[in-house]
Design a protein around this motif. Sequence first.
Motif, mmCIF file in Angstrom:
data_model
loop_
_atom_site.group_PDB
_atom_site.id
_atom_site.type_symbol
_atom_site.label_atom_id
_atom_site.label_comp_id
_atom_site.label_asym_id
_atom_site.label_seq_id
_atom_site.Cartn_x
_atom_site.Cartn_y
_atom_site.Cartn_z
ATOM 1 N N THR A 42 0.803 -1.228 0.000
ATOM 2 C CA THR A 42 0.000 0.000 0.000
ATOM 3 C C THR A 42 0.831 1.270 0.000
ATOM 4 N N ILE A 43 2.110 1.172 0.296
ATOM 5 C CA ILE A 43 2.981 2.346 0.368
ATOM 6 C C ILE A 43 4.027 2.252 -0.736
ATOM 7 N N GLU A 44 4.135 3.306 -1.517
ATOM 8 C CA GLU A 44 5.119 3.327 -2.608
ATOM 9 C C GLU A 44 6.347 4.129 -2.179
ATOM 10 N N PRO A 45 7.512 3.487 -2.046
ATOM 11 C CA PRO A 45 8.736 4.229 -1.738
ATOM 12 C C PRO A 45 9.295 4.877 -3.004
ATOM 13 N N VAL A 46 9.204 6.170 -3.091
ATOM 14 C CA VAL A 46 9.662 6.905 -4.270
ATOM 15 C C VAL A 46 11.152 7.189 -4.113
ATOM 16 N N LEU A 47 11.942 6.731 -5.085
ATOM 17 C CA LEU A 47 13.389 6.926 -5.027
ATOM 18 C C LEU A 47 13.761 8.255 -5.666
ATOM 19 N N VAL A 48 14.749 8.923 -5.088
ATOM 20 C CA VAL A 48 15.214 10.205 -5.587
ATOM 21 C C VAL A 48 16.714 10.120 -5.845
ATOM 22 N N THR A 49 17.253 11.133 -6.488
ATOM 23 C CA THR A 49 18.697 11.148 -6.740
ATOM 24 C C THR A 49 19.449 11.957 -5.694
ATOM 25 N N ASP A 50 18.738 12.712 -4.894
ATOM 26 C CA ASP A 50 19.357 13.496 -3.828
ATOM 27 C C ASP A 50 18.315 13.689 -2.735
ATOM 28 N N GLU A 51 18.715 13.573 -1.475
ATOM 29 C CA GLU A 51 17.756 13.652 -0.376
ATOM 30 C C GLU A 51 17.105 15.032 -0.251
ATOM 31 N N GLN A 52 17.739 16.065 -0.817
ATOM 32 C CA GLN A 52 17.077 17.362 -0.813
ATOM 33 C C GLN A 52 15.754 17.266 -1.570
ATOM 34 N N SER A 53 15.765 16.533 -2.686
ATOM 35 C CA SER A 53 14.531 16.317 -3.441
ATOM 36 C C SER A 53 13.500 15.581 -2.601
ATOM 37 N N ALA A 54 13.963 14.614 -1.815
ATOM 38 C CA ALA A 54 13.037 13.835 -0.985
ATOM 39 C C ALA A 54 12.265 14.722 -0.019
ATOM 40 N N SER A 55 12.963 15.637 0.637
ATOM 41 C CA SER A 55 12.290 16.471 1.626
ATOM 42 C C SER A 55 11.336 17.461 0.973
ATOM 43 N N PHE A 56 11.688 17.993 -0.194
ATOM 44 C CA PHE A 56 10.778 18.908 -0.877
ATOM 45 C C PHE A 56 9.570 18.163 -1.445
ATOM 46 N N MET A 57 9.763 16.918 -1.898
ATOM 47 C CA MET A 57 8.634 16.146 -2.405
ATOM 48 C C MET A 57 7.673 15.781 -1.274
ATOM 49 N N ALA A 58 8.216 15.450 -0.113
ATOM 50 C CA ALA A 58 7.357 15.168 1.037
ATOM 51 C C ALA A 58 6.587 16.418 1.450
ATOM 52 N N ASP A 59 7.244 17.563 1.398
ATOM 53 C CA ASP A 59 6.591 18.842 1.668
ATOM 54 C C ASP A 59 5.403 19.030 0.727
#
Length: 350
Positions: A42-59
Motif C-alpha cells: 500500500t505504500i510506494e517508496p519513491v526513489l530520488v537522486t538526492d535527499e534534498q529532493s526527498a524532503s521537498f517532495m514530502a513537503d
Amino acid sequence: MPRLSGADIVVRALQDEGVKFTFGIPGTHNTELYDALERSGTIEPVLVTDEQSASFMADAVSRSSDTVGVVNLVPGAGLTNACSGIAEAWMDNVAMVVLACGIRSDTGHAYQLHAIDQLSIVRPICKATLRPASPADIYPTIRKAFAQARQAPAGPVVVEIPADYYLFDHDWGQATFSEEKVACPQLAPQLSAAAAMLNAANKPVLYLGRGAAGAGAQLVRLAEVLQAPVVTTVQGKGVIPEDHPLWLWCGMGRSAPAFVNDALKDSDCMLAIGCRFSEVATASYGFEPPKRLIHVDADKNVFDKNFKAELAIESDAARFVAGILTMLKPRSEAGHLRASIKAGHAGLWK
C-alpha cells in the motif's frame, strides 16, 4: 505474541496513518525498511537522486493532500542533504515526518559509518526530535511524530531509529496509540472583543495566511459577512477562491498593483489569521496595517514580531472563525468595492 522486525513495525505505523508515499534513498542502514515497504503493498517508496529532493517532495505531499509527507534517510549525509527541505517545511508550518535512520546501538563500537549527532543538527529546524527507547517504542513513537507534525502550528518532526532495530525481530503484540488532547485557550472574551472591533469598523480587511486554511469554506462566509477585501500571503494562496469577487490579491505593499493598495487605503481594522507578516508577503515590510489590528494564530510566538496587534488571539483558524461568525453583524453588499476589485484585475491584462 507475534514478532515483527523493527522495519515492519514502522510500516504498520505508516499504514495506520494512511501514508501512501515515502521519499528517499536506500542505503546500508535502512535497506530492511525498504524491503518492508515493498512488502506492504500500500505504500510506494519513491526513489530520488538526492535527499534534498526527498524532503521537498514530502513537503509537496503535505501541502497538496490530506496526508503527511514522509522522508526516509540514511544517517549523516542523508540527513544533511535533506535539511533544506526540512527547514522550508519548518518555516512554512508544513507537516512532515522524517525517518532519520540512526547508526547501530548494539555494537559498542565508535566511529561507525555516518556517525554524527544528527538530531542536534536538525533541532533548530524542526518541531521535535524523537527516538524510541526500545523496539517496543517504535510504533507509538512514529504515531506520536505524526500527531505532533499535524498539531497547529504544523511542522516537521524527526524520528531517529537505530539501524539494529530494523535488522531483528522483536516482541511486538497489539500496537496501541492514543493521541494527547491539547488544551485550547479560552476564547470567549477575546471573541467578544474582536467582534466589537470588527462590527465598529467602517472598512475592515481580511489578511489570510496558510494557517487560515483549516477554516475552509468558512473563510468565504467570513469575507461576505464583513464585506471585506481579502488579501492572502504567498503561502496562503488558495485559502480562499481567487475567483471570489472579494479576493483582492496575493501579497500587499510596494510589490502589489496600485489598485490593491487603493482598495486597502483608509482601512480602519484588519483581521489577520494564520500569518506572520513576513518579509515576502509584505514586500520587505513595505506595508503598514491599520492601527486596529486583530492577529489570530495558533502560535503565540508570532505576535508583535513585526507589527503590534491591538488584539492578539492564540487559536487555530477553524475554532476562531466558527466563533466569530456567530457574533458579527452582516453588512450590505459592497458593490463599489467588488466593482473596483473586478476592474483592477481586468486592468492587469490589458
